[in-house]
Design a protein around this motif. Structure first.
Motif, PDB file in Angstrom:
ATOM      1  N   ASN A 214       0.824  -1.211   0.000  1.00  0.00           N
ATOM      2  CA  ASN A 214       0.000   0.000   0.000  1.00  0.00           C
ATOM      3  C   ASN A 214       0.856   1.258   0.000  1.00  0.00           C
ATOM      4  O   ASN A 214       0.570   2.226  -0.711  1.00  0.00           O
ATOM      5  N   LEU A 215       1.915   1.245   0.818  1.00  0.00           N
ATOM      6  CA  LEU A 215       2.787   2.413   0.881  1.00  0.00           C
ATOM      7  C   LEU A 215       3.525   2.621  -0.437  1.00  0.00           C
ATOM      8  O   LEU A 215       3.696   3.753  -0.893  1.00  0.00           O
ATOM      9  N   GLN A 216       3.971   1.542  -1.057  1.00  0.00           N
ATOM     10  CA  GLN A 216       4.652   1.668  -2.340  1.00  0.00           C
ATOM     11  C   GLN A 216       3.721   2.242  -3.400  1.00  0.00           C
ATOM     12  O   GLN A 216       4.124   3.086  -4.211  1.00  0.00           O
ATOM     13  N   ALA A 217       2.456   1.792  -3.385  1.00  0.00           N
ATOM     14  CA  ALA A 217       1.489   2.321  -4.347  1.00  0.00           C
ATOM     15  C   ALA A 217       1.218   3.805  -4.090  1.00  0.00           C
ATOM     16  O   ALA A 217       1.091   4.596  -5.026  1.00  0.00           O
ATOM     17  N   LEU A 218       1.152   4.178  -2.809  1.00  0.00           N
ATOM     18  CA  LEU A 218       0.930   5.589  -2.473  1.00  0.00           C
ATOM     19  C   LEU A 218       2.077   6.457  -2.969  1.00  0.00           C
ATOM     20  O   LEU A 218       1.865   7.497  -3.607  1.00  0.00           O
ATOM     21  N   HIS A 219       3.308   6.051  -2.684  1.00  0.00           N
ATOM     22  CA  HIS A 219       4.459   6.860  -3.090  1.00  0.00           C
ATOM     23  C   HIS A 219       4.688   6.817  -4.606  1.00  0.00           C
ATOM     24  O   HIS A 219       5.457   7.622  -5.128  1.00  0.00           O
ATOM     25  N   GLY A 220       4.023   5.879  -5.289  1.00  0.00           N
ATOM     26  CA  GLY A 220       4.117   5.838  -6.741  1.00  0.00           C
ATOM     27  C   GLY A 220       3.179   6.804  -7.438  1.00  0.00           C
ATOM     28  O   GLY A 220       3.263   6.987  -8.655  1.00  0.00           O
ATOM     29  N   LEU A 221       2.284   7.444  -6.676  1.00  0.00           N
ATOM     30  CA  LEU A 221       1.355   8.405  -7.272  1.00  0.00           C
ATOM     31  C   LEU A 221       2.087   9.702  -7.625  1.00  0.00           C
ATOM     32  O   LEU A 221       3.059  10.070  -6.963  1.00  0.00           O
ATOM     33  N   PRO A 222       1.595  10.423  -8.620  1.00  0.00           N
ATOM     34  CA  PRO A 222       2.238  11.707  -8.992  1.00  0.00           C
ATOM     35  C   PRO A 222       1.831  12.832  -8.045  1.00  0.00           C
ATOM     36  O   PRO A 222       1.411  13.910  -8.460  1.00  0.00           O
ATOM     37  N   LEU A 223       1.957  12.581  -6.752  1.00  0.00           N
ATOM     38  CA  LEU A 223       1.571  13.558  -5.742  1.00  0.00           C
ATOM     39  C   LEU A 223       2.744  13.994  -4.880  1.00  0.00           C
ATOM     40  O   LEU A 223       2.556  14.721  -3.899  1.00  0.00           O
ATOM     41  N   PHE A 224       3.947  13.537  -5.226  1.00  0.00           N
ATOM     42  CA  PHE A 224       5.115  13.866  -4.421  1.00  0.00           C
ATOM     43  C   PHE A 224       6.150  14.566  -5.296  1.00  0.00           C
ATOM     44  O   PHE A 224       6.357  14.188  -6.454  1.00  0.00           O
ATOM     45  N   ASP A 225       6.794  15.588  -4.729  1.00  0.00           N
ATOM     46  CA  ASP A 225       7.848  16.263  -5.472  1.00  0.00           C
ATOM     47  C   ASP A 225       9.151  15.486  -5.271  1.00  0.00           C
ATOM     48  O   ASP A 225       9.209  14.534  -4.484  1.00  0.00           O
ATOM     49  N   PRO A 226      10.213  15.842  -5.989  1.00  0.00           N
ATOM     50  CA  PRO A 226      11.468  15.077  -5.892  1.00  0.00           C
ATOM     51  C   PRO A 226      12.044  15.003  -4.482  1.00  0.00           C
ATOM     52  O   PRO A 226      12.778  14.073  -4.161  1.00  0.00           O
ATOM     53  N   SER A 227      11.709  15.963  -3.623  1.00  0.00           N
ATOM     54  CA  SER A 227      12.230  15.929  -2.258  1.00  0.00           C
ATOM     55  C   SER A 227      11.429  15.000  -1.353  1.00  0.00           C
ATOM     56  O   SER A 227      11.781  14.811  -0.202  1.00  0.00           O
ATOM     57  N   GLY A 228      10.334  14.418  -1.868  1.00  0.00           N
ATOM     58  CA  GLY A 228       9.541  13.486  -1.080  1.00  0.00           C
ATOM     59  C   GLY A 228       8.358  14.122  -0.378  1.00  0.00           C
ATOM     60  O   GLY A 228       7.650  13.453   0.372  1.00  0.00           O
ATOM     61  N   ARG A 229       8.093  15.397  -0.638  1.00  0.00           N
ATOM     62  CA  ARG A 229       6.978  16.056   0.023  1.00  0.00           C
ATOM     63  C   ARG A 229       5.691  15.887  -0.775  1.00  0.00           C
ATOM     64  O   ARG A 229       5.692  15.832  -2.003  1.00  0.00           O
ATOM     65  N   LEU A 230       4.588  15.792  -0.047  1.00  0.00           N
ATOM     66  CA  LEU A 230       3.277  15.659  -0.674  1.00  0.00           C
ATOM     67  C   LEU A 230       2.847  17.009  -1.238  1.00  0.00           C
ATOM     68  O   LEU A 230       2.926  18.035  -0.562  1.00  0.00           O
ATOM     69  N   ARG A 231       2.380  17.008  -2.475  1.00  0.00           N
ATOM     70  CA  ARG A 231       1.898  18.239  -3.100  1.00  0.00           C
ATOM     71  C   ARG A 231       0.461  18.495  -2.608  1.00  0.00           C
ATOM     72  O   ARG A 231      -0.519  18.124  -3.256  1.00  0.00           O
ATOM     73  N   THR A 232       0.363  19.125  -1.460  1.00  0.00           N
ATOM     74  CA  THR A 232      -0.935  19.298  -0.815  1.00  0.00           C
ATOM     75  C   THR A 232      -1.891  20.139  -1.655  1.00  0.00           C
ATOM     76  O   THR A 232      -3.109  20.025  -1.505  1.00  0.00           O
ATOM     77  N   GLU A 233      -1.361  20.973  -2.522  1.00  0.00           N
ATOM     78  CA  GLU A 233      -2.232  21.807  -3.349  1.00  0.00           C
ATOM     79  C   GLU A 233      -3.016  20.991  -4.370  1.00  0.00           C
ATOM     80  O   GLU A 233      -3.956  21.496  -4.974  1.00  0.00           O
ATOM     81  N   ARG A 234      -2.664  19.738  -4.564  1.00  0.00           N
ATOM     82  CA  ARG A 234      -3.378  18.884  -5.521  1.00  0.00           C
ATOM     83  C   ARG A 234      -4.463  18.048  -4.851  1.00  0.00           C
ATOM     84  O   ARG A 234      -5.106  17.230  -5.514  1.00  0.00           O
ATOM     85  N   LEU A 235      -4.652  18.212  -3.550  1.00  0.00           N
ATOM     86  CA  LEU A 235      -5.663  17.453  -2.824  1.00  0.00           C
ATOM     87  C   LEU A 235      -6.694  18.400  -2.230  1.00  0.00           C
ATOM     88  O   LEU A 235      -6.426  19.577  -2.012  1.00  0.00           O
ATOM     89  N   HIS A 236      -7.872  17.863  -1.953  1.00  0.00           N
ATOM     90  CA  HIS A 236      -8.901  18.643  -1.274  1.00  0.00           C
ATOM     91  C   HIS A 236      -9.538  17.779  -0.193  1.00  0.00           C
ATOM     92  O   HIS A 236      -9.401  16.558  -0.183  1.00  0.00           O
ATOM     93  N   HIS A 237     -10.227  18.424   0.714  1.00  0.00           N
ATOM     94  CA  HIS A 237     -10.844  17.718   1.826  1.00  0.00           C
ATOM     95  C   HIS A 237     -11.928  16.781   1.312  1.00  0.00           C
ATOM     96  O   HIS A 237     -12.726  17.140   0.463  1.00  0.00           O
ATOM     97  N   GLY A 238     -11.927  15.543   1.801  1.00  0.00           N
ATOM     98  CA  GLY A 238     -12.948  14.585   1.427  1.00  0.00           C
ATOM     99  C   GLY A 238     -12.411  13.439   0.604  1.00  0.00           C
ATOM    100  O   GLY A 238     -11.205  13.200   0.522  1.00  0.00           O
ATOM    101  N   LEU A 239     -13.333  12.725  -0.029  1.00  0.00           N
ATOM    102  CA  LEU A 239     -12.996  11.550  -0.836  1.00  0.00           C
ATOM    103  C   LEU A 239     -12.758  11.970  -2.280  1.00  0.00           C
ATOM    104  O   LEU A 239     -13.506  12.795  -2.819  1.00  0.00           O
ATOM    105  N   GLN A 240     -11.747  11.384  -2.912  1.00  0.00           N
ATOM    106  CA  GLN A 240     -11.402  11.741  -4.287  1.00  0.00           C
ATOM    107  C   GLN A 240     -10.670  10.585  -4.953  1.00  0.00           C
ATOM    108  O   GLN A 240     -10.041   9.776  -4.275  1.00  0.00           O
TER     109      GLN A 240
END
Length: 573
Positions: A214-240
């Motif tokens: 599960n963690l590998q699949a999560l980190h494989g999403l295009p939601l992290f920048d090269p430094s490993g931080r989550l691009r929070t601006e691409r998410l919103h509150h709730g289910l998506q």
């Protein structure tokens, strides 16, 4: 009409797992009260969610229809669907289209009452729009249907609240017993069999949990920048939906305490299975995370004050002997007996959103930018070397970074890349100054002074976001070592005369003078660079030489003029 909240039943590891939390039209048709009902059109909408149930008693029902509402009726209102006019099949088509537009879940019609059969055009419209249309046997009472649907919805909502409440109690117990963010993430991950991530408002990951796949699949999403931080601006509150996946889902809840934004808690599954119940549970978990973060901040504030006071004494050279400093640093779990550089980082003046041109107020206040900036540096530095001192002051962050056999520039570049990320999600630009490499504690005060000068000169020379190494400042390094700024200004005024002033004409002529020096007094090249006519530039040269002297033919004067221009450029440093 009955109305309840929506949700979906997760696969919990320690709670009973009955049917799914959502009630779909497909499941609705299997209820005992609807035994014998027959779907006649709109099979494409069988996965529609049912939240409400209502009976059509009047022809003009559309203005009162709500999303996800199951409607049941006899044929009588349908025969007068066109505002009480005689029966018209086209009016039934308009009724189906109107119900679909308003997001109704399905329509059930009692067979054989007032309407022998539904027109083919009405069935075609239901199929075309994916709006389920089914016949209810004559012997079934509407009160039975409404009672059973409402009971199922209430039971499932109660189950969802029970899941959230149990998880809230379990997580609160973790915090009260001294648990931290990783333990909270573990609990949530186990409950929903998902990958769970807790991060700061700008996406710096603080804790992760879940099975390795599960963690590998999560980190494989295009939601992290090269430094490993989550691009929070691409998410919103709730289910998506999870990007670049067929069935992946992400649930997000903000971590807020006292009106302060502390980040996000995120749950992810690669094959669906999350739902509104997960969001409800995450919101409960976010409250507990906020409690844990607040506790950490309170403890950290006391520790940081103690550490900061001591490090400031070290930087100012008033902390005692080398042996005393080394011993005290060891007690604070700092290792200063190695080759290192002093790094000073300062937020740029326009880092505050209020001065950066933002006009839309944020609904939740974040921590002060300096606090978040300090936390970012502390997390990044400690991830690289947990024994490296890093402390935030009122306007700067100071770190003593070991370099060992590595190139100091490479080390600093990696740190800055990790802190900067992709500059999204409210991240602020900052300038960084780096001292020379020192070999002992005795050199820290001088190195700190070098790093501070590098920050100031770097921002002055290159603007916001500059990274300046003291050894790379060139002539500015020499000028910055002159403590008497009045002497520097006097030198500039003696050499440049009226050109040292702040008048528009003086500034304009200084730009021309600098361009001439940059091109080694090549008149043709300077005219091209400044987009001047050749004769115009010759006139300006004559005017400049009348003020500063024959700089085009006197190399010593040119050196003085070049230095004087640098002094004026550094005014206010």
């Amino acid at each position: 009409m009955e109305d309840v909240a929506n949700g979906e039943r997760p696969q919990a590891h320690d709670l009973p797992t009955p049917v799914g939390y959502e009630l779909t039209v497909r499941e609705l048709l299997t209820l005992p009260s609807l035994t014998g009902s027959k779907l006649i059109a709109g099979a494409g909408g069988l996965e529609q969610i049912v939240l409400r149930v209502n009976v059509i008693e009047v022809p003009d029902i559309l203005p009162w229809v709500k999303p996800n509402e199951l409607l049941i009726t006899t044929g009588f209102p349908l025969r007068h669907a066109d505002s009480g006019q005689p029966f018209d099949p086209a009016a039934l088509v308009e009724l189906i289209e109107g119900l679909a537009r308003r997001g109704a879940a399905a329509l059930g019609v009692k067979e054989g009452r007032y309407l022998d059969e539904l027109p083919a055009a009405m069935l075609e419209a239901s199929d075309r729009l994916g709006f389920p249309l089914f016949l209810i046997p004559r012997e079934i009472g509407f009160d039975e249907v409404m009672s059973e649907v409402f009971t199922h919805l209430v039971d499932r909502q109660a189950w969802a609240l029970d899941v959230a409440d149990r998880m809230h109690r379990a997580l609160t117990k973790i915090v009260l017993e001294g648990g931290d963010l990783p333990q909270i993430a573990d609990e949530v991950a186990a409950l929903f069999d998902a990958a769970v991530l807790i991060c700061t408002p700008d996406g710096r990951v603080q804790a992760t949990a879940g099975a390795t796949p599960n963690l590998q699949a999560l980190h494989g999403l295009p939601l992290f920048d090269p430094s490993g931080r989550l691009r929070t601006e691409r998410l919103h509150h709730g289910l998506q939906p999870a990007p670049d996946t067929e069935a992946g889902q992400i649930a997000v809840a903000p971590v807020v305490a006292g009106g302060i934004d502390h980040g996000l808690i995120v749950a992810f599954v690669a094959d669906g299975g999350l739902g509104p119940v997960t969001v409800q549970a995450l919101e409960r978990a976010a409250t507990v995370v906020a409690l844990a973060v607040t506790k950490q901040l309170a403890v950290s504030a006391v520790e940081s004050k103690f550490r900061g006071d001591f490090l400031r004494d070290v930087l100012n050279g008033t902390a005692g002997t080398t042996a005393q400093i080394t011993e005290h640093c060891a007690q604070l779990e700092w290792d200063v007996n190695r080759r290192m550089v002093v790094v000073v980082a300062e937020l740029d003046p326009d880092a505050d959103p209020a001065t950066a041109g933002r006009t839309t107020p944020r609904p939740v206040a974040g921590r002060m930018p300096q606090q978040r900036f300090t936390a970012a540096w502390q997390q990044v530095v400690r991830r690289r070397d947990r024994f490296a001192p890093v402390v935030g002051f009122s306007h700067e962050v100071v770190a003593l970074m070991p370099v060992g056999g590595s190139d100091a520039k490479t080390v600093i570049e990696e740190l800055i890349a990790a802190v900067t990320g992709d500059r999204g999600g409210g991240r602020h630009s900052f300038c960084t100054g780096v001292s020379r490499v020192i070999d002992s504690v005795a050199g820290i005060p001088q190195a700190y002074d070098q790093a501070r000068k590098a920050v100031t000169v770097g921002r002055r020379m290159h603007g916001n976001g500059a990274v300046a190494h003291f050894d790379g400042l060139g002539v500015h390094r020499l000028l910055s070592l002159v403590d008497d700024s009045a002497e520097l200004q006097a030198f500039a005024t003696e050499v440049l005369g009226s050109l040292a002033g702040d008048a528009d004409e003086a500034i304009d002529l200084r730009q021309t003078l600098q361009a001439l020096l940059d091109t080694n007094c090549n008149v043709a090249e300077t005219a091209r660079v400044l987009h001047f006519h050749y004769n115009t530039l010759r006139y300006r040269i004559g005017k400049l030489e009348s003020i500063v002297g024959p700089f085009t033919t006197d190399p010593i004067l040119r050196l003085d003029v070049a230095l004087a221009l640098r002094v004026v450029e550094m005014e206010g440093l």
